[in-house]
Write a protein that holds these residues in place. Structure first.
Motif, short mmCIF file in Angstrom:
data_model
loop_
_atom_site.label_atom_id
_atom_site.label_comp_id
_atom_site.label_asym_id
_atom_site.label_seq_id
_atom_site.Cartn_x
_atom_site.Cartn_y
_atom_site.Cartn_z
N PHE A 447 -13.50 -2.97 12.94
CA PHE A 447 -12.85 -3.26 14.22
C PHE A 447 -12.49 -4.73 14.35
O PHE A 447 -11.51 -5.07 15.03
N TYR A 448 -13.26 -5.61 13.71
CA TYR A 448 -12.91 -7.03 13.73
C TYR A 448 -11.59 -7.25 13.00
O TYR A 448 -10.69 -7.95 13.52
N LEU A 449 -11.45 -6.67 11.82
CA LEU A 449 -10.20 -6.82 11.06
C LEU A 449 -9.03 -6.17 11.79
O LEU A 449 -7.90 -6.69 11.77
N THR A 453 -7.64 -9.77 13.61
CA THR A 453 -6.88 -10.37 12.51
C THR A 453 -5.57 -9.62 12.31
O THR A 453 -5.33 -8.58 12.94
N LEU A 454 -4.76 -10.12 11.40
CA LEU A 454 -3.50 -9.47 11.07
C LEU A 454 -3.60 -8.55 9.86
O LEU A 454 -2.59 -8.08 9.33
N VAL A 455 -4.84 -8.31 9.42
CA VAL A 455 -5.05 -7.46 8.25
C VAL A 455 -4.69 -6.01 8.59
O VAL A 455 -5.08 -5.49 9.64
N ASP A 456 -3.91 -5.39 7.70
CA ASP A 456 -3.54 -3.98 7.89
C ASP A 456 -4.69 -3.09 7.41
O ASP A 456 -5.00 -3.06 6.21
N VAL A 457 -5.32 -2.38 8.35
CA VAL A 457 -6.47 -1.53 8.00
C VAL A 457 -6.07 -0.08 7.78
O VAL A 457 -6.93 0.78 7.61
N THR A 458 -4.78 0.20 7.79
CA THR A 458 -4.31 1.58 7.61
C THR A 458 -4.84 2.22 6.33
O THR A 458 -5.26 3.39 6.35
N PRO A 459 -4.85 1.50 5.20
CA PRO A 459 -5.40 2.12 3.98
C PRO A 459 -6.88 2.48 4.10
O PRO A 459 -7.40 3.25 3.28
N PHE A 460 -7.54 1.89 5.09
CA PHE A 460 -8.98 2.16 5.27
C PHE A 460 -9.23 3.05 6.48
O PHE A 460 -10.29 2.99 7.11
#
Length: 585
Positions: A447-449, A453-460
């Motif tokens: 949830f932090y990412l 942040t601007l990190v794309d968490v879609t792959p995760f």
């Protein structure tokens, strides 16, 4: 005449005078020439072969066998007849050891090993299993009630136009009602008894679900949740006490987890039906689930300990015999129950005994376990599972994820039931806290990412589901069932009612706080910090378990109480310690 005179000289009276003496054999001395004549005259078949150990008398007389064995002057006699006799006796002792003593020891070692492992067949505990299943049915209704708001939230909001604050109160009124019920429960189980108090909670559940089904506005739902919450609070302390007082120590861990298992079944049933039905049909299903216990209640007895406390010894014995089986000898257990009640009556202490140093210590352990159970955030997760998955952006549908979590929650309790009497309570608490720390840390990081942040968490997108599965699995293995189980085990009988009442009220107070503030905390500090906070609390829980929580596996309630009171408890089998004594012939 000469021959007669010679016989007289060699008679036993002259040869062995009645004197007290002790001769140490010395085989190196030369043999007298008349030793052979003595042996030939009186050979072993005449008198020396009939060895007997004579009784000790005041007379200084000694047996022929002893004299012949010890007199150094009879060296040939010592070396032949007596040595052969000793060999025969040695062989006899060896045969006795092989034929009788070794098999006895082997059987007793096997018996003790079997006793320690708690290997009991289904037939031996079937009545206890029936009683555990019957009362655990009420726990299934508790689980169903706890999970109700998660699948019903969307349909309730759509029909009644509830605001977020109103929905939070619908979720929070149940633990608030449980707080009140927990405070009253200790008094009820001491006056109504364990069995009839459980029946009362079931009737209250039936009434609550009926009110919920006919709801016209939020006041109906508020009343329904308060009534069901009161039932949850009373049942939460009554079920562990009932099982602790009816189930024998060897299977208490396994059968003691049945309420948790049935509670998880209730959660799963609610999640499954929630994917198909809306709030009103879900309320109807809750009412239907309350009906079977109205039949099951008549199949089980009151606890023997409660009946004994009320002076009903005959009924107490009947209940104990029913629980242990008609073929089981209950005399020892019943006498221990009588003795314990007699000692308790003689003490005649008031409720202020709850505040003695040792009792406060035990109460603090129970309260600590209850605190960490709820501050792990489990009820907030259960109440808002669907909402959390929806906001996580998971690649799976939130309803499917919620159902998967319910299945894992259900299955994991049976895993705990298999392991708890083998590994013990503390080991499962270690595993539970460690897995929850790991999963909460990962959830916080996700949830932090995602949010900070601007990190794309879609792959995760699969990560929230996996983390929730590990989290729920860990909770159900340890901190879910064990605090309730240990509440019934480590609290002394004389304070079990009021102490269980305080513990249950404290538990539901924590539940109310977490449930009511969960969404507010997320808005204030963010989802990631909320999960990390729960993770830090579980780290403290791990340290608390290591330092303060006792192990109670395989111990009777009386042994646990004596041990925690500082009295040394030594359990052994008198037959298992039997050793062959040196035989005397």
């Amino acid at each position: 005449m000469e021959h007669s005179s010679q016989v007289t000289l060699l008679s036993k009276e002259n040869l062995y005078p009645r004197v007290n003496y002790k001769v140490v054999p010395n085989h190196s001395r030369p043999q007298p020439t008349w030793a052979t004549a003595i042996f030939q005259q009186w050979g072993p078949r005449k008198w020396n072969g009939n060895h007997q150990r004579l009784r000790t008398t005041e007379s200084p007389c000694i047996s022929a066998c002893t004299t012949a064995t010890n007199l150094s002057s009879l060296g040939d006699f010592q070396s032949n007849s007596t040595i052969n006799y000793q060999k025969k006796m040695s062989t006899l002792q060896e045969n006795l050891r092989v034929a009788e003593i070794e098999p006895l020891q082997k059987k007793e070692v096997e018996f003790v090993k079997k006793e320690e492992e708690g290997t009991y067949s289904l037939g031996q505990v079937k009545k206890q299993l029936l009683a555990a299943v019957a009362v655990s049915w009420v726990s299934m209704i508790i689980g169903y009630s706890s999970a109700y708001t998660s699948p019903a939230q969307l349909s309730l909001e759509a029909e009644f136009r509830f605001t977020g604050n109103e929905m939070s109160w619908i979720s929070s009124f149940m633990p608030l009602g449980a707080l009140v019920g927990g405070l009253c429960g200790g008094t009820l189980i001491e006056y109504l008894g364990r069995k009839w108090t459980i029946l009362l909670t079931n009737v209250l559940f039936l009434a609550a679900w009926t009110v919920n089904y006919v709801a016209q506005d939020f006041t109906y739902l508020y009343a329904s949740r308060i009534i069901s919450g009161a039932s949850v609070g009373i049942a939460s302390l009554t079920l562990p006490v009932y099982l602790a007082e009816t189930v024998q120590p060897e299977v208490r861990g396994t059968l003691g987890l049945l309420p948790t298992a049935f509670g998880n079944i209730g959660i799963l049933v609610c999640f499954l039906f929630g994917t198909v039905y809306q709030w009103q049909i879900l309320a109807l299903i809750g009412a239907i689930l309350s009906l079977p216990f109205l039949v099951l209640i008549w199949l089980i007895p009151e606890t023997p300990r409660f009946l004994m406390s009320k002076g009903k010894e005959d009924k107490s014995r009947e209940a104990l015999q029913w629980l242990r089986g008609s073929e089981t000898d209950i005399d020892k257990e019943f006498h221990e129950l009588q003795k314990y009640q007699k000692d308790s009556d003689e003490e005649n202490e008031s409720v202020m005994v709850l505040f003695s140093k040792n009792n406060l210590k035990l109460l603090a352990i129970v309260l600590g376990l209850m605190f960490f159970q709820q501050m792990s955030g489990i009820n907030a997760v259960i109440f808002y599972t669907t909402k959390i998955f929806k906001e996580s952006g998971s690649s799976l549908n939130e309803s499917i994820c919620t159902t998967i979590v319910g299945v894992v929650n259900f299955v994991s309790t049976f895993i705990a039931a298999v392991l708890i009497d083998k590994l013990g309570r503390k080991v499962l608490l270690y595993v539970s806290s460690s897995s929850m720390i790991l999963s909460l840390a990962v959830l916080g990081a996700y949830f932090y990412l995602k949010n900070e942040t601007l990190v794309d968490v879609t792959p995760f997108g699969w990560l929230p589901l996996v983390s929730f599965v590990i989290y729920v699995l860990g909770f159900s293995l340890g901190f879910g069932p064990i605090p309730w189980l240990m509440m019934g085990e480590i609290l002394p009988a004389k304070i079990r009612g009021p102490a269980a009442s305080v513990s249950t009220a404290f538990n539901w107070t924590c539940t109310f706080i977490v449930t009511k503030t969960f969404l507010l905390i997320i808005e204030a500090i963010g989802t990631h910090y909320t999960f990390w906070t729960f993770g830090v609390i579980m780290l403290v829980a791990l340290v608390f378990t290591i330092l303060f929580v006792p192990e109670t596996r395989g111990q009777s309630l009386a042994d646990i109480e004596r041990k925690l009171a500082g009295v040394k408890v030594r359990r052994m089998s008198s037959v298992a310690n039997l050793k062959p004594m040196p035989s005397t012939f």
